[in-house]
Write an enzyme that holds these catalytic residues in place. Sequence first.
Site, PDB file in Angstrom:
ATOM      1  N   GLY A 141       0.796  -1.218   0.000  1.00  0.00           N
ATOM      2  CA  GLY A 141       0.000   0.000   0.000  1.00  0.00           C
ATOM      3  C   GLY A 141       0.826   1.264   0.000  1.00  0.00           C
ATOM      4  O   GLY A 141       0.409   2.298   0.503  1.00  0.00           O
ATOM      5  N   SER A 222       4.519  -5.732  -2.316  1.00  0.00           N
ATOM      6  CA  SER A 222       4.597  -4.311  -2.607  1.00  0.00           C
ATOM      7  C   SER A 222       5.432  -3.607  -1.532  1.00  0.00           C
ATOM      8  O   SER A 222       6.586  -3.972  -1.314  1.00  0.00           O
ATOM      9  CB  SER A 222       3.202  -3.705  -2.742  1.00  0.00           C
ATOM     10  OG  SER A 222       3.237  -2.453  -3.367  1.00  0.00           O
TER      11      SER A 222
END
Length: 509
Positions: A141, A222
């Site tokens: 995120g 991520s």
Amino acid sequence: MRITFSLLFLATATLARANETSLPLIDTTSGLIRGHSAPNRTCVAEFLGIKYAAAPIGELRFAPPNRFTAPSGAFYEASKWNLADTDWFPNFTEPSGLRVWKNFAAQNNNPSSEDCLALNIWTKGPGISAKKPVLVYFHGGRFTIPGPHSPFFSGQYLADTENVVVITVNTSYRLGIFGFSGAPGATQNVALLDQRSAVEWVRDNIEGFGGDPSRITIFGQSAGGSSVDYWSFAWRGGPHRRRTDPSVRDLPQLPPEHKRVFREPLVQRLAGRRLRGAESEASSVLACVRAADVVTILAAAAKVPALPTLALPQATFHPTIDNATVFADYEARAAAGRFARVPMLAGNNDFEAGWYKLSAWAARTNLTEAQWDLYDERAFTCPSSYTTKYRVQHGVPTWRYRYFGDWDNLRLYNGTAGLGPRGSGAYHGSELEMVFGTAQGVSGVKNSPTEDAMSKYMMGAWVAFARDPQRGLLADYAWPRYDPAGELMVFFIPHRSVYLDASHNKTLI
């Protein structure tokens, strides 16, 4: 405090069905903890919102995490999620595309709070003597988007299928300005210290949940993948590492830039004055921002312009170089082998950009298909190649993969003339539902038999690595170690998984 990890394989015992009446109280440094049966896997005990650090508010805002210690006899019913630090794209597929995007991008209206330093645990038969591998997950995120309550990361399916302990730190490290403030006189990158503190809590308490503290694997996607790689350079005695995404896509900020972002646009709005940058002002600036209410800080931070790039803007508040947790010379350090010499499994998806096209559409950024391919290469494929290459050069057992899954119930959008012919493809984050076994829960649409088979295969492979990082993948799945010279790596392709040998011949696994 140092964390020591070693390899140890222990047989697991037969486990009884867990339910609310039979679940024992687990004695931890955070008090006596009782969980409950997971909603869709009732043989799994679910423990939600366990505090590992004190609320980072007041004088603790922007400070390193302060270990939470419960009063003697304190009891916690771990049945609730902890709070998180917290023009439509056309052609979403029906009925699942928009739902998948909302769940992954945390657009699900969850409440937020600075009191966010807690973790979640899933395990079968807590309190038993057998010690199982422990998998600790850091969510992605861009270090700004929260991950609470997300069906993507529910550990109940992986814990049930593979009999491991699954832990998510998906509500429990500080995001954005609270984790990466740039505040003068304050410790930087405290969110990365939050992650370290969470794993220290796991080390000290996981035996009560049936976990083996000597077999802890941290993994992430991520920004979570970047966190794992940051860890490997900052704490070189760290646990076995796995990433489901290459690191250092968003380059860390230089200290002057990080301080400028905090001091001029943000503090000027809060304090109503322009700062001259004198060191004597550091304590007063820090006190000013610590005294502000959270709504005011978030509103001011939201007005700080995003950092420009050639493709998509970077998050404003993200890791900065402090030469303690984040460094300026990663390639030199990697070439010299100055990282944790523990096994690694790393990889990326075939069309990571399929996700980022959503952000580009919202920002009215138009890139050609060739530019999107270059974005994939520079942001994902090359970092994954470099980080695994250096591990192999220094004799570290290393595995590398590429994921090609494009499933009907997880597809975000179909290809059109205006958005490119490929559709969303194997986009950024789309392998998570395979590893966690959550595709049907995320999409609301039943999996295909092939999709279920792929998920089972990938769950088993990830856990084979966690059980025995040195030999598990080779022994149980015939996965060869990564060979940069021959580009020897595993390809996850629907209906079959293959690897390329040194002559680039595909071999079915």
